[in-house]
Every structure is written in C-alpha cells, then in structure tokens.
Design a protein around this motif. Sequence first.
Motif, PDB file in Angstrom:
ATOM      1  N   GLN A 268       0.819  -1.210   0.000  1.00 39.23           N
ATOM      2  CA  GLN A 268       0.000   0.000   0.000  1.00 39.23           C
ATOM      3  C   GLN A 268       0.857   1.265   0.000  1.00 39.23           C
ATOM      4  N   LEU A 269       2.045   1.155   0.561  1.00 38.87           N
ATOM      5  CA  LEU A 269       2.967   2.294   0.507  1.00 38.87           C
ATOM      6  C   LEU A 269       3.310   2.625  -0.940  1.00 38.87           C
ATOM      7  N   TYR A 270       3.487   1.607  -1.759  1.00 36.41           N
ATOM      8  CA  TYR A 270       3.787   1.832  -3.178  1.00 36.41           C
ATOM      9  C   TYR A 270       2.544   2.330  -3.921  1.00 36.41           C
ATOM     10  N   ILE A 271       1.394   1.722  -3.653  1.00 35.81           N
ATOM     11  CA  ILE A 271       0.168   2.114  -4.359  1.00 35.81           C
ATOM     12  C   ILE A 271      -0.235   3.545  -3.987  1.00 35.81           C
ATOM     13  N   ASN A 272      -0.143   3.877  -2.701  1.00 32.56           N
ATOM     14  CA  ASN A 272      -0.545   5.202  -2.218  1.00 32.56           C
ATOM     15  C   ASN A 272       0.665   6.089  -1.971  1.00 32.56           C
ATOM     16  N   ARG A 273       1.621   6.029  -2.872  1.00 29.03           N
ATOM     17  CA  ARG A 273       2.858   6.789  -2.674  1.00 29.03           C
ATOM     18  C   ARG A 273       2.638   8.304  -2.710  1.00 29.03           C
ATOM     19  N   ASP A 274       1.494   8.741  -3.278  1.00 30.38           N
ATOM     20  CA  ASP A 274       1.217  10.183  -3.264  1.00 30.38           C
ATOM     21  C   ASP A 274       1.018  10.695  -1.839  1.00 30.38           C
ATOM     22  N   LEU A 275       0.597   9.791  -0.916  1.00 31.55           N
ATOM     23  CA  LEU A 275       0.482  10.186   0.493  1.00 31.55           C
ATOM     24  C   LEU A 275       1.848  10.408   1.119  1.00 31.55           C
ATOM     25  N   LEU A 276       2.862   9.755   0.562  1.00 27.99           N
ATOM     26  CA  LEU A 276       4.200   9.808   1.136  1.00 27.99           C
ATOM     27  C   LEU A 276       4.966  11.052   0.701  1.00 27.99           C
ATOM     28  N   ILE A 277       4.681  11.556  -0.501  1.00 26.42           N
ATOM     29  CA  ILE A 277       5.502  12.614  -1.081  1.00 26.42           C
ATOM     30  C   ILE A 277       5.434  13.901  -0.277  1.00 26.42           C
TER      31      ILE A 277
END
Length: 379
Positions: A268-277
């Motif tokens: 999910q970190l990869y799929i929702n990487r926009d949350l990480l940026i």
Amino acid sequence: MSCLSVNETCLNGGSCIGNSCICLNECFFGNRCEHYFNLLELSMTSAILQDTFYAKIVYVIVFAALATIGLVNNIIALTVFMREPIRITACGTYLIVYCSFNIVLMLLIYTDIISLFEYNKVIYRQWDCFYVPYVCLTFDYIYIWMSVAIIIEKLLVQCLNFPMLGSRLRAVIISFLIIIVIAVSNIPEIKLRTLSQTFTKQTVCSYNVSYSHAWYRAHIVVSYCHIIIPCVAHVIAMISILTTIARRKIYIRGYTRSLKLYRVWLEQLYINRDLLISPLAIIIFILPHAVIHFILLPQCMKDNGMVQERLHISFVLLLSVPAALPFVIYVYPNRIYFEEFKKTNIYRKLCCYLRHRKEYSHKLIVQPWTIAGNGSTET
C-alpha cells in the motif's frame, strides 16, 4: 572612571576588571559588552552581504530561479485546485489557501534581490530587517501547517470514516486559526530584530539578544514548535493511514498466514505513494534547518565562519522549496488531481504547443529527403 560606577556597569554578563569590561560571551563586544554580533543570526540579506562578490551573484540567480519556478508551480496548481471537484472538498480548501500564500511568498523572494542591490538606502534596510523576515517566516510556517492540516484531513477520512467531501466551513475556520496563531507567535521575530554595526562598521540586521532574553527564549521555543511538531505529525499521520489501509485490505482479502501486515503495508505504501511525497518533502526540507540551526552549528560565529554561514543560508532557502513545488508535490503524484489538470486550458495549450513543435521538427527532417526525391537541388 571605574566600570563599576552606575553609568558604566558591564552588560550581558560581562565582568568588570579595573576600568574595562571583559565580555564572557564572545558574541558581545564594546566598552560595556553592549553590542552583539553573530553571523548565524543575521537576516538573509545581511548574511549574504558578508559573503564574496561571486557568491552574491550565485545567491541572486538561486533566488530568481526559486521565485520563478515557485510562481509557475503555484499558479498552475491553483488553477487545478480551483476546479469544482477539488475545491468542494476540505483538502481542496486547504490547498487553495496553501497556494495563495505561496504565491505571495514567491513575490517576497524577489524583494530580497532588490534589497541586495539597494541595501544602502534606509527604507530597504528597514524593510529587510523588520518586515521581510517576519512575513516570510510566517508564510513558511503557514504552508507547513497547511500541509499538516491536509494530511490530518486524509487521516480523518481513511481512519475515522469522515466523509470524503468533508466540511469546507471547518477547513476555512481551521485555516483562519492557523494564520492567526502563526502571525501572533512570530511577533518575537520583529521584537528581537535591530539594525546594528559590525566590527567593520557595516550596518546589518541581527537579533538584539540584550533587548529581552524572554523574547529570545520565546523565539527559540516557537521555532522548535513550528518545525518539530509538523514533522512528527506528518510521520504519525502517514503511518496511521497506511496501517489502516493495509488492515482493511487484509480484512477484504481474508486473513492467511502468507498475508502478513508488513507485506500489505509495503504494498500500500507503493500504491498510495502520493500520500508519502508531501510528508517526505516537508521532513527533508525543514528538518535539516532545525538540526543545523539549533544543534550542530556553533552558538556564536563572529568571523571565519562563511562555510557555516552558507550552510545556514542554504537551509533557510530549503524551507521555501516545498512552497515552490505544489504541482510536483500534490498534483502530479495524485491521479485524481492530475486528471483535473488535463482538463485545464493550461494543459491544452501546452499539448498544442508540444504537438506543433513535434510537427515542425518532423518537417525539418522529412523535407530535405522529399526535395532530393524530386530531383531538386538547393543553392
């Protein structure tokens, strides 16, 4: 006259020996230790003026590039966030406020360039010393806390099942409170600034520590709060959101021994990487300023400290980088926001321009071969 007389008492912890004062803190100087100078506490323009001529040219180029890129990024991002599917959400409201203040911040960076060339004029020294640092720092903290509000809004939606559209009224009230609190908390930035003379009799803007130690302590505490707390909030919110999504995916798929939480979490970190940026950008660009300014660099730097001073200036500039890149941080990584960007006139005009450029380049390549095939020659 002895320095122990009423009118000649040593200031700022200085020791009286005979008819002179010995300043225990090396940043204080003068007959009574009444003057204060620290390279690390100069305003941006005053610090740059202490550097070499070629370094000043580099600073001007960096300022102009940062402000120009920031204006373009924020204007494009604002046109995206003003579209109805985004602006009706709470996050959209925060993003509109975010970009609006960032545009003003980018314009203020241009005034730093003007101040560098016109620093000998009193009006520019006053502007650079008492107003620009306060306004720029306030706007820096506003975008940082708006980013916190955005990630918390996403936390409420993902973890507490708040409606996706959210409450725009709540977002407006919180935005207003953030602006007021930050504006008031940064008052020490104005109270502590003063125009003073260096050892070489050059007029610079620096903190007047002797004016009030209480204001100075308040300034340090406020700086810590506006930098450390947002970093921690971003990390906690990001981990909470991804953990909630991972557990939801495990529940939907059905628990098996091979389906471990950490594996789904990384997926999910990869799929929702926009949350990480966004959190990562905030942490990368503002945490070094806190570390360098408050921990690693010496507490007093009078001279021969241009390496440290350049580090200090660089990390202060880094504070404005996330404010200059809202399109890169929020629009481009987010599929929904980027689809809205494709519907804007800016995207259409950009596509038309690139298509015309491609067609023109293709003609330049094909035309000579066409002429040669027809048996024509060029003179």
